[in-house]
Design a protein around this motif. Structure first.
Motif, PDB file in Angstrom:
ATOM      1  N   THR A 156     -11.487  -7.631   5.989  1.00 10.50           N
ATOM      2  CA  THR A 156     -10.725  -8.961   6.370  1.00 10.50           C
ATOM      3  C   THR A 156      -9.094  -8.312   6.259  1.00 10.50           C
ATOM      4  O   THR A 156      -8.256  -8.373   7.378  1.00 10.50           O
ATOM      5  CB  THR A 156     -11.261 -10.247   5.521  1.00 10.50           C
ATOM      6  OG1 THR A 156     -12.455  -9.597   5.067  1.00 10.50           O
ATOM      7  CG2 THR A 156     -10.085 -11.479   5.675  1.00 10.50           C
ATOM      8  N   LEU A 157      -8.900  -7.697   4.454  1.00  6.52           N
ATOM      9  CA  LEU A 157      -7.034  -7.676   5.077  1.00  6.52           C
ATOM     10  C   LEU A 157      -7.095  -6.364   5.932  1.00  6.52           C
ATOM     11  O   LEU A 157      -5.697  -6.196   6.066  1.00  6.52           O
ATOM     12  CB  LEU A 157      -7.244  -7.429   3.032  1.00  6.52           C
ATOM     13  CG  LEU A 157      -7.617  -8.250   2.952  1.00  6.52           C
ATOM     14  CD1 LEU A 157      -6.673  -7.810   0.662  1.00  6.52           C
ATOM     15  CD2 LEU A 157      -6.722  -9.844   2.245  1.00  6.52           C
ATOM     16  N   THR A 158      -7.884  -5.340   5.917  1.00  8.61           N
ATOM     17  CA  THR A 158      -7.472  -4.402   7.270  1.00  8.61           C
ATOM     18  C   THR A 158      -7.261  -4.582   8.696  1.00  8.61           C
ATOM     19  O   THR A 158      -6.411  -4.893   8.982  1.00  8.61           O
ATOM     20  CB  THR A 158      -8.621  -3.167   7.278  1.00  8.61           C
ATOM     21  OG1 THR A 158      -8.657  -3.258   5.020  1.00  8.61           O
ATOM     22  CG2 THR A 158      -8.193  -2.134   7.658  1.00  8.61           C
ATOM     23  N   SER A 159      -8.422  -5.382   8.831  1.00  6.11           N
ATOM     24  CA  SER A 159      -8.324  -6.506   9.949  1.00  6.11           C
ATOM     25  C   SER A 159      -7.293  -7.310   9.943  1.00  6.11           C
ATOM     26  O   SER A 159      -6.454  -7.261  11.296  1.00  6.11           O
ATOM     27  CB  SER A 159      -9.622  -7.890   9.813  1.00  6.11           C
ATOM     28  OG  SER A 159     -10.818  -6.895  10.252  1.00  6.11           O
ATOM     29  N   VAL A 160      -6.536  -8.001   9.572  1.00  6.75           N
ATOM     30  CA  VAL A 160      -5.724  -9.138   9.126  1.00  6.75           C
ATOM     31  C   VAL A 160      -3.973  -8.098   9.575  1.00  6.75           C
ATOM     32  O   VAL A 160      -3.389  -8.354  10.222  1.00  6.75           O
ATOM     33  CB  VAL A 160      -4.975  -9.583   7.776  1.00  6.75           C
ATOM     34  CG1 VAL A 160      -3.938 -10.248   8.027  1.00  6.75           C
ATOM     35  CG2 VAL A 160      -6.348 -10.928   7.301  1.00  6.75           C
ATOM     36  N   GLU A 170      -9.942   9.875   9.847  1.00  6.45           N
ATOM     37  CA  GLU A 170      -7.964   9.319  10.350  1.00  6.45           C
ATOM     38  C   GLU A 170      -7.253  10.173   8.569  1.00  6.45           C
ATOM     39  O   GLU A 170      -6.385  10.284   8.756  1.00  6.45           O
ATOM     40  CB  GLU A 170      -7.374   8.280  10.000  1.00  6.45           C
ATOM     41  CG  GLU A 170      -7.811   7.158  11.744  1.00  6.45           C
ATOM     42  CD  GLU A 170      -7.149   7.126  12.837  1.00  6.45           C
ATOM     43  OE1 GLU A 170      -5.732   8.252  12.873  1.00  6.45           O
ATOM     44  OE2 GLU A 170      -7.558   7.894  13.806  1.00  6.45           O
ATOM     45  N   LEU A 171      -8.241  10.020   7.551  1.00  4.67           N
ATOM     46  CA  LEU A 171      -7.879  11.026   6.953  1.00  4.67           C
ATOM     47  C   LEU A 171      -7.323  12.409   7.252  1.00  4.67           C
ATOM     48  O   LEU A 171      -7.104  12.664   6.222  1.00  4.67           O
ATOM     49  CB  LEU A 171      -8.790  10.378   5.860  1.00  4.67           C
ATOM     50  CG  LEU A 171      -8.524   8.887   5.214  1.00  4.67           C
ATOM     51  CD1 LEU A 171      -9.695   8.756   4.077  1.00  4.67           C
ATOM     52  CD2 LEU A 171      -7.190   8.604   4.812  1.00  4.67           C
ATOM     53  N   LEU A 198       1.160  -0.914   0.052  1.00  3.89           N
ATOM     54  CA  LEU A 198      -0.417   0.194   0.292  1.00  3.89           C
ATOM     55  C   LEU A 198       0.508   1.052   0.661  1.00  3.89           C
ATOM     56  O   LEU A 198       0.533   1.904  -0.931  1.00  3.89           O
ATOM     57  CB  LEU A 198      -1.030  -0.035   1.278  1.00  3.89           C
ATOM     58  CG  LEU A 198      -2.114  -0.667   1.111  1.00  3.89           C
ATOM     59  CD1 LEU A 198      -2.883  -1.114   2.469  1.00  3.89           C
ATOM     60  CD2 LEU A 198      -3.107  -0.343  -0.158  1.00  3.89           C
ATOM     61  N   ASN A 199       1.971   1.734   0.284  1.00  2.79           N
ATOM     62  CA  ASN A 199       2.701   2.300   1.166  1.00  2.79           C
ATOM     63  C   ASN A 199       3.622   2.326  -0.851  1.00  2.79           C
ATOM     64  O   ASN A 199       4.086   3.755  -0.612  1.00  2.79           O
ATOM     65  CB  ASN A 199       3.664   1.875   2.303  1.00  2.79           C
ATOM     66  CG  ASN A 199       3.579   2.298   3.497  1.00  2.79           C
ATOM     67  OD1 ASN A 199       2.520   2.639   3.445  1.00  2.79           O
ATOM     68  ND2 ASN A 199       3.484   1.726   4.328  1.00  2.79           N
ATOM     69  N   LEU A 200       3.638   1.353  -1.425  1.00  5.44           N
ATOM     70  CA  LEU A 200       4.301   1.350  -2.126  1.00  5.44           C
ATOM     71  C   LEU A 200       3.605   2.143  -3.391  1.00  5.44           C
ATOM     72  O   LEU A 200       4.111   2.822  -4.283  1.00  5.44           O
ATOM     73  CB  LEU A 200       4.764  -0.011  -3.094  1.00  5.44           C
ATOM     74  CG  LEU A 200       5.488   0.004  -4.131  1.00  5.44           C
ATOM     75  CD1 LEU A 200       7.296   0.368  -3.688  1.00  5.44           C
ATOM     76  CD2 LEU A 200       6.255  -1.540  -4.717  1.00  5.44           C
ATOM     77  N   ILE A 201       2.265   1.822  -3.557  1.00  2.23           N
ATOM     78  CA  ILE A 201       1.468   2.652  -4.754  1.00  2.23           C
ATOM     79  C   ILE A 201       1.230   3.818  -4.063  1.00  2.23           C
ATOM     80  O   ILE A 201      -0.061   4.480  -4.228  1.00  2.23           O
ATOM     81  CB  ILE A 201       0.435   2.093  -5.175  1.00  2.23           C
ATOM     82  CG1 ILE A 201      -0.151   1.313  -3.955  1.00  2.23           C
ATOM     83  CG2 ILE A 201       1.228   0.597  -5.539  1.00  2.23           C
ATOM     84  CD1 ILE A 201      -1.381   0.852  -4.464  1.00  2.23           C
ATOM     85  N   GLY A 202       1.431   4.452  -2.435  1.00  7.40           N
ATOM     86  CA  GLY A 202       0.571   5.806  -1.897  1.00  7.40           C
ATOM     87  C   GLY A 202      -0.265   5.743  -1.223  1.00  7.40           C
ATOM     88  O   GLY A 202      -1.182   6.670  -1.488  1.00  7.40           O
ATOM     89  N   ILE A 203      -0.593   4.554  -0.755  1.00  4.58           N
ATOM     90  CA  ILE A 203      -2.222   4.500  -0.532  1.00  4.58           C
ATOM     91  C   ILE A 203      -1.954   3.646   0.968  1.00  4.58           C
ATOM     92  O   ILE A 203      -1.097   3.199   1.461  1.00  4.58           O
ATOM     93  CB  ILE A 203      -2.771   3.237  -0.871  1.00  4.58           C
ATOM     94  CG1 ILE A 203      -3.329   3.836  -1.975  1.00  4.58           C
ATOM     95  CG2 ILE A 203      -4.010   3.372  -0.102  1.00  4.58           C
ATOM     96  CD1 ILE A 203      -3.533   2.373  -3.324  1.00  4.58           C
ATOM     97  N   ASP A 204      -2.213   4.660   2.062  1.00  3.63           N
ATOM     98  CA  ASP A 204      -2.522   4.310   3.224  1.00  3.63           C
ATOM     99  C   ASP A 204      -3.563   3.390   3.502  1.00  3.63           C
ATOM    100  O   ASP A 204      -4.369   3.093   3.175  1.00  3.63           O
ATOM    101  CB  ASP A 204      -2.384   5.410   4.566  1.00  3.63           C
ATOM    102  CG  ASP A 204      -3.465   6.609   4.319  1.00  3.63           C
ATOM    103  OD1 ASP A 204      -4.939   5.857   4.029  1.00  3.63           O
ATOM    104  OD2 ASP A 204      -3.516   7.327   3.613  1.00  3.63           O
ATOM    105  N   VAL A 205      -3.202   3.283   4.697  1.00  2.80           N
ATOM    106  CA  VAL A 205      -4.089   1.897   5.738  1.00  2.80           C
ATOM    107  C   VAL A 205      -5.639   2.091   5.804  1.00  2.80           C
ATOM    108  O   VAL A 205      -6.688   1.506   5.154  1.00  2.80           O
ATOM    109  CB  VAL A 205      -3.567   0.842   6.811  1.00  2.80           C
ATOM    110  CG1 VAL A 205      -5.203   0.211   7.407  1.00  2.80           C
ATOM    111  CG2 VAL A 205      -2.494   0.155   7.026  1.00  2.80           C
ATOM    112  N   ASN A 206      -5.939   3.472   5.953  1.00  2.00           N
ATOM    113  CA  ASN A 206      -7.115   4.135   6.808  1.00  2.00           C
ATOM    114  C   ASN A 206      -7.740   4.391   5.028  1.00  2.00           C
ATOM    115  O   ASN A 206      -9.555   3.913   5.092  1.00  2.00           O
ATOM    116  CB  ASN A 206      -6.996   5.576   7.198  1.00  2.00           C
ATOM    117  CG  ASN A 206      -6.232   5.623   8.593  1.00  2.00           C
ATOM    118  OD1 ASN A 206      -5.145   6.269   8.389  1.00  2.00           O
ATOM    119  ND2 ASN A 206      -6.968   4.583   9.206  1.00  2.00           N
TER     120      ASN A 206
END
Length: 196
Positions: free
Chosen positions: A123-127, A194-195, A68-76
């Motif tokens: 699900t992926l965010t929870s993981v 958070e954004l 996510l960081n690589l493509i400039g997207i944060d978890v939020n």
């Protein structure tokens, strides 16, 4: 080395992580969607869908945040996008409309079952969240426990449909649609703050 490996196995962590993933995956609530898909395509590849979903979750646990960081997207941002997907799936369930259209797939396995139904954005965010609190081995165990349960539900979707009946499926679909809508709103509200 082996003793160190077993030293980090914590059954309380496994149980807690399993329950969190069980709630987020919500395979029981997805039974109406699975039944609908089976009607449309005739066959669901239970083994393939379960294995792919499990691999997606385990891989994402280790490389998700970096990707996510690589493509400039944060978890939020990822979680907010997931909230929109869950929101539209919930609308389909409650209103009985079809928003997602596919070019008549012959079977259902990777899309939309493995992703986004089982290993979706929620699900992926929870993981990723669990990774910051628990040891990886305990999360992997929790993922595997959930995948076994997911496989059992996918494999027996026809029997479950017969046991519940069409009206029962419709009622369950609407009830879980409302629950899914609430999860989408909560996921959106929690992460949008958070954004900004």
């Amino acid at each position: 080395m082996v003793s160190e490996f077993f030293a980090v196995i914590d059954f309380k962590e496994i149980f807690t992580a399993s329950m969190i993933l069980f709630a987020v995956i919500d395979i029981v609530g997805s039974i109406p969607i699975i039944v609908d898909l089976r009607r449309k395509v005739g066959h669901i590849q239970s083994e393939k869908a379960s294995v792919v979903a499990g691999i997606l979750m385990i891989v994402f646990m280790f490389v998700g945040e970096s990707m996510l960081n690589l493509i400039g997207i944060d978890v939020n941002s990822f979680a907010v996008a997931g909230a929109f997907i869950i929101f539209f799936i919930a609308l389909e369930m409650i209103l009985g409309i079809q928003l997602y259209k596919d070019d008549q797939p012959e079977t259902a396995a990777i899309i939309p079952i493995a992703f986004p139904l089982i290993a979706g954005a929620g699900t992926l965010t929870s993981v990723l969240s669990l990774r910051s609190e628990y040891y990886a081995i305990n999360i992997i165990a929790a993922i595997l426990i959930n995948i076994v349960f997911v496989y059992a539900v996918l494999k027996n979707s026809g029997r479950i449909e017969k046991a519940i009946g069409k009206q029962g499926i419709d009622v369950v679909r609407k009830i879980f649609g409302v629950i899914l809508l609430a999860i989408a709103v909560k996921l959106f509200a929690t992460n949008i703050k958070e954004l900004f």
